[in-house]
Design an enzyme around this catalytic site. Structure first.
Site, PDB file in Angstrom:
ATOM      1  N   HIS A   6      94.363  36.147  -0.431  1.00  0.00           N
ATOM      2  CA  HIS A   6      95.088  36.785  -1.534  1.00  0.00           C
ATOM      3  C   HIS A   6      94.156  37.659  -2.373  1.00  0.00           C
ATOM      4  CE1 HIS A   6      97.250  36.370  -5.603  1.00  0.00           C
ATOM      5  NE2 HIS A   6      97.982  37.181  -4.857  1.00  0.00           N
ATOM      6  N   ARG A   7      94.479  38.945  -2.416  1.00  0.00           N
ATOM      7  CA  ARG A   7      93.629  39.941  -3.093  1.00  0.00           C
ATOM      8  C   ARG A   7      92.190  39.825  -2.608  1.00  0.00           C
ATOM      9  NH1 ARG A   7      96.197  39.087  -9.199  1.00  0.00           N
ATOM     10  NH2 ARG A   7      98.326  38.785  -8.439  1.00  0.00           N
ATOM     11  N   GLU A  32      94.770  40.586   1.831  1.00  0.00           N
ATOM     12  CA  GLU A  32      95.853  41.283   1.125  1.00  0.00           C
ATOM     13  C   GLU A  32      95.320  42.089  -0.046  1.00  0.00           C
ATOM     14  OE1 GLU A  32      98.833  41.253  -2.326  1.00  0.00           O
ATOM     15  OE2 GLU A  32      97.025  40.031  -2.131  1.00  0.00           O
ATOM     16  N   ASP A  34      96.876  44.813  -3.323  1.00  0.00           N
ATOM     17  CA  ASP A  34      97.985  45.455  -4.023  1.00  0.00           C
ATOM     18  C   ASP A  34      97.657  46.929  -4.156  1.00  0.00           C
ATOM     19  OD1 ASP A  34      99.309  42.848  -5.031  1.00  0.00           O
ATOM     20  OD2 ASP A  34      97.244  42.665  -5.726  1.00  0.00           O
ATOM     21  N   HIS A  47      96.217  45.344  -8.878  1.00  0.00           N
ATOM     22  CA  HIS A  47      97.473  44.619  -9.048  1.00  0.00           C
ATOM     23  C   HIS A  47      98.269  45.098 -10.252  1.00  0.00           C
ATOM     24  CE1 HIS A  47     100.031  41.314 -10.540  1.00  0.00           C
ATOM     25  NE2 HIS A  47     100.228  41.062  -9.261  1.00  0.00           N
ATOM     26  N   GLU A  99     100.539  45.263  -0.286  1.00  0.00           N
ATOM     27  CA  GLU A  99     101.695  45.086  -1.163  1.00  0.00           C
ATOM     28  C   GLU A  99     101.947  46.380  -1.934  1.00  0.00           C
ATOM     29  OE1 GLU A  99     103.399  42.715  -5.048  1.00  0.00           O
ATOM     30  OE2 GLU A  99     101.832  41.733  -3.860  1.00  0.00           O
ATOM     31  N   LYS A 101     103.328  48.141  -4.832  1.00  0.00           N
ATOM     32  CA  LYS A 101     103.702  47.707  -6.172  1.00  0.00           C
ATOM     33  C   LYS A 101     104.731  48.621  -6.828  1.00  0.00           C
ATOM     34  CE  LYS A 101     102.068  44.658  -7.875  1.00  0.00           C
ATOM     35  NZ  LYS A 101     102.407  43.207  -7.771  1.00  0.00           N
ATOM     36  N   ASP A 213      93.988  31.856  -2.539  1.00  0.00           N
ATOM     37  CA  ASP A 213      92.905  32.503  -3.273  1.00  0.00           C
ATOM     38  C   ASP A 213      91.537  32.179  -2.689  1.00  0.00           C
ATOM     39  OD1 ASP A 213      94.500  33.788  -5.204  1.00  0.00           O
ATOM     40  OD2 ASP A 213      94.583  31.989  -6.451  1.00  0.00           O
TER      41      ASP A 213
END
Length: 234
Positions: A6-7, A32, A34, A47, A99, A101, A213
């Site tokens: 995640h991120r 991943e 954003d 993000h 992702e 946004k 995370d």
């Protein structure tokens, strides 16, 4: 079971930076990011709609040109990378989850991705219209619908926008949802799973993967569970 960083690896490094992505790539199947657009229309990995929380700057992302972004400190001396830099990093190494946004940015995002398709690509969004547009523009990607609130029929909504994946917040996942999704060919990839208890529950109900995370901690836990329960290794 797929593990998504995640991120990158938000629990260990400054989120959405190349440093975090490198850390996540050590153990994750996909990492991943954003994506939002700068003032001059360049997709960058961030993000929030503003730079305040994750950099030493202030104000909206849309108020900065790409040149401005190079002067911001995103933590540990890292800068906010462009989507192109992210693609160059993961190229041939790992899969990537992008992702989207902001609705209306799909064509620009896809145009950057097309020449540097990663090993595996998920194009995902909270916006159903963005999922549908991303899939239309780049049929070779797997499209995914993210959601955190209550949706009456998330499986039906995902299918209606040509998604292949649903990405519910972890408290929205149940065995019934997983079975319904699998019966229609959808993958189920919840977020965020950061504890042994959360991962155990995900295994129990049969999800296809999850975002974490700390993907290396998640990988170690899965490997330890597989060693003690051979059936779970399958």
């Amino acid at each position: 079971m797929l593990i998504i960083g995640h991120r990158g690896a938000r629990g260990l490094e400054p989120e959405n930076t190349l440093r975090a992505l490198r850390r996540g790539m050590v153990c994750a199947d996909l990492v991943e990011v954003d994506v939002r657009l700068t003032k001059d229309g360049i997709p960058v990995a961030i993000h929030d709609a503003t730079v305040d929380r994750t950099t030493d700057g202030t104000g909206p992302v849309k108020g900065y040109t790409i040149e401005d972004f190079t002067r911001l400190d995103a933590g540990e001396g890292e800068t906010i990378p462009t989507l192109l830099e992210v693609l160059d990093l993961v190229q041939g190494e790992k899969g990537l989850v992008v992702e989207i946004k902001e609705s209306g940015t799909e064509a620009i995002v896809v145009s950057v991705i097309m020449d540097r398709m990663p090993e595996r690509l998920f194009l995902v969004s909270f916006h159903p219209e963005s999922v549908a547009m991303a899939k239309r523009l780049l049929p070779g990607a797997q499209a995914g619908l993210i959601y955190s609130g209550e949706i009456v029929d998330p499986v039906g909504l995902a299918r209606s926008v040509q998604a292949e994946i649903i990405l519910p917040r972890r408290d929205r996942v149940s065995r019934e949802l997983v079975e319904r999704a699998h019966n229609t060919g959808l993958l189920v990839v919840p977020w965020l799973l950061n504890t042994a208890g959360d991962i155990d529950e995900a295994i129990r109900i049969g999800v296809d993967g999850f975002a974490s995370d700390d993907p290396c901690a998640a990988r170690r836990y899965l490997q330890s569970e597989a060693a003690t329960s051979p059936a779970q290794a399958k």
